[in-house]
Scaffold this motif. Structure first.
Motif, PDB file in Angstrom:
ATOM      1  N   CYS A  30     -23.238  25.036  38.939  1.00  0.00           N
ATOM      2  CA  CYS A  30     -24.708  24.216  39.430  1.00  0.00           C
ATOM      3  C   CYS A  30     -24.282  22.744  39.530  1.00  0.00           C
ATOM      4  N   ASN A  84     -34.066  19.380  50.546  1.00  0.00           N
ATOM      5  CA  ASN A  84     -35.042  20.228  49.811  1.00  0.00           C
ATOM      6  C   ASN A  84     -34.180  21.101  48.909  1.00  0.00           C
ATOM      7  N   ARG A  85     -33.186  21.685  49.352  1.00  0.00           N
ATOM      8  CA  ARG A  85     -32.435  22.667  48.210  1.00  0.00           C
ATOM      9  C   ARG A  85     -31.832  21.675  47.177  1.00  0.00           C
ATOM     10  N   VAL A 132     -30.697  31.768  41.719  1.00  0.00           N
ATOM     11  CA  VAL A 132     -30.748  30.603  42.334  1.00  0.00           C
ATOM     12  C   VAL A 132     -29.459  29.959  43.050  1.00  0.00           C
ATOM     13  N   SER A 188     -29.019  29.830  47.103  1.00  0.00           N
ATOM     14  CA  SER A 188     -28.408  28.830  47.753  1.00  0.00           C
ATOM     15  C   SER A 188     -26.981  28.915  48.497  1.00  0.00           C
ATOM     16  N   LEU A 193     -33.408  19.152  46.076  1.00  0.00           N
ATOM     17  CA  LEU A 193     -34.639  18.829  44.842  1.00  0.00           C
ATOM     18  C   LEU A 193     -35.035  20.036  44.305  1.00  0.00           C
ATOM     19  N   ARG A 194     -34.937  21.011  44.963  1.00  0.00           N
ATOM     20  CA  ARG A 194     -35.521  22.484  44.159  1.00  0.00           C
ATOM     21  C   ARG A 194     -34.534  22.712  43.240  1.00  0.00           C
ATOM     22  N   LEU A 195     -33.474  22.482  43.208  1.00  0.00           N
ATOM     23  CA  LEU A 195     -32.304  23.021  42.316  1.00  0.00           C
ATOM     24  C   LEU A 195     -32.576  21.900  40.983  1.00  0.00           C
ATOM     25  N   ARG A 196     -32.884  20.530  41.300  1.00  0.00           N
ATOM     26  CA  ARG A 196     -33.148  19.652  40.234  1.00  0.00           C
ATOM     27  C   ARG A 196     -34.416  20.231  39.313  1.00  0.00           C
ATOM     28  N   ARG A 197     -35.446  20.575  40.308  1.00  0.00           N
ATOM     29  CA  ARG A 197     -36.821  21.093  39.532  1.00  0.00           C
ATOM     30  C   ARG A 197     -36.392  22.184  38.721  1.00  0.00           C
ATOM     31  N   HIS A 198     -35.619  23.143  39.327  1.00  0.00           N
ATOM     32  CA  HIS A 198     -35.524  24.385  38.378  1.00  0.00           C
ATOM     33  C   HIS A 198     -34.768  24.100  37.188  1.00  0.00           C
TER      34      HIS A 198
END
Length: 217
Positions: free
Chosen positions: A197, A125-126, A147, A151, A128-133
């Motif tokens: 990142c 999840n972490r 972010v 993390s 995937l959320r980073l990619r989304r951001h």
């Protein structure tokens, strides 16, 4: 958890505990602080609406300012939470300081298989959320800072939990990155957030692979 943190000292915790004891009386069976000291778990006999309203008062003022986070459970549901919140309860068990009542946390049994599964889910999840951001912000370096800091805090806990499992890898090469992310939080890092990142994404991928391969009964 140490006796003091940047925001919370033991004297503050004792004052909050006294306020919660006054509000709940004998219905507050246990109160522990964990993590950075702003996270508190209250174990009650029952969690009805009138009691929740009484417990709200001690959390006003300084505790609201520092972002205190209550985790309210009942004695009867505590053991059953271990299979659905294994990482949270692992973290509580590992870092808690008893403020009031009995230590009901230490006896909670967390199955390694439940912890491994939750760890892999949290790590995926972490990532995937980073990619989304990155997609939604156009990889804006300034927006990445909070972010990355958030993390880092969570990843430190997740790596420690992963290392607690039998046959888990002990070195995933993330110590230097976590140190740089802590420096970023305090405004002491000269690193490019985008570079950090990219390294974090690579580190998450390695950690996910390690968690996925781990055979836990």
């Amino acid at each position: 958890m140490t006796e003091t943190t940047d925001d919370v000292e033991r004297a503050d915790l004792d004052r909050l505990a006294a306020g919660l004891v006054r509000a709940a009386g004998p219905r507050l069976l246990s109160l522990v602080a964990y993590g950075d000291g702003r996270q508190l778990m209250a174990v009650l006999d029952r969690a009805d609406l009138p009691l929740m309203q009484r417990l709200a008062a001690p959390f006003r003022g300084r505790w609201r300012e520092v972002g205190a986070e209550p985790f309210v459970v009942t004695r009867s549901e505590l053991a059953r939470l271990a299979d659905v919140f294994p990482l949270r309860l692992w973290h509580v068990k590992r870092s808690h300081v008893l403020l009031h009542g009995g230590d009901v946390v230490s006896g909670v049994v967390i199955e390694p298989a439940h912890l491994r599964l939750r760890l892999e889910q949290a790590l995926r999840n972490r990532l995937l959320r980073l990619r989304r951001h990155l997609v939604l912000t156009g990889a804006d370096a300034r927006s990445l800072v909070p972010v990355l800091v958030g993390s880092a805090h969570a990843l430190e806990i997740e790596l420690a939990a992963l290392a607690s499992l039998e046959d888990a890898p002990r070195d995933l090469g993330l110590d230097a990155l976590l140190a740089e992310l802590r420096a970023l939080e305090h405004g002491e890092s000269q690193s490019d957030p985008l570079d950090l990142c990219g390294r974090l994404m690579e580190g998450l991928e390695r950690t996910i692979e390690a968690a996925d391969r781990l055979a836990v009964d």
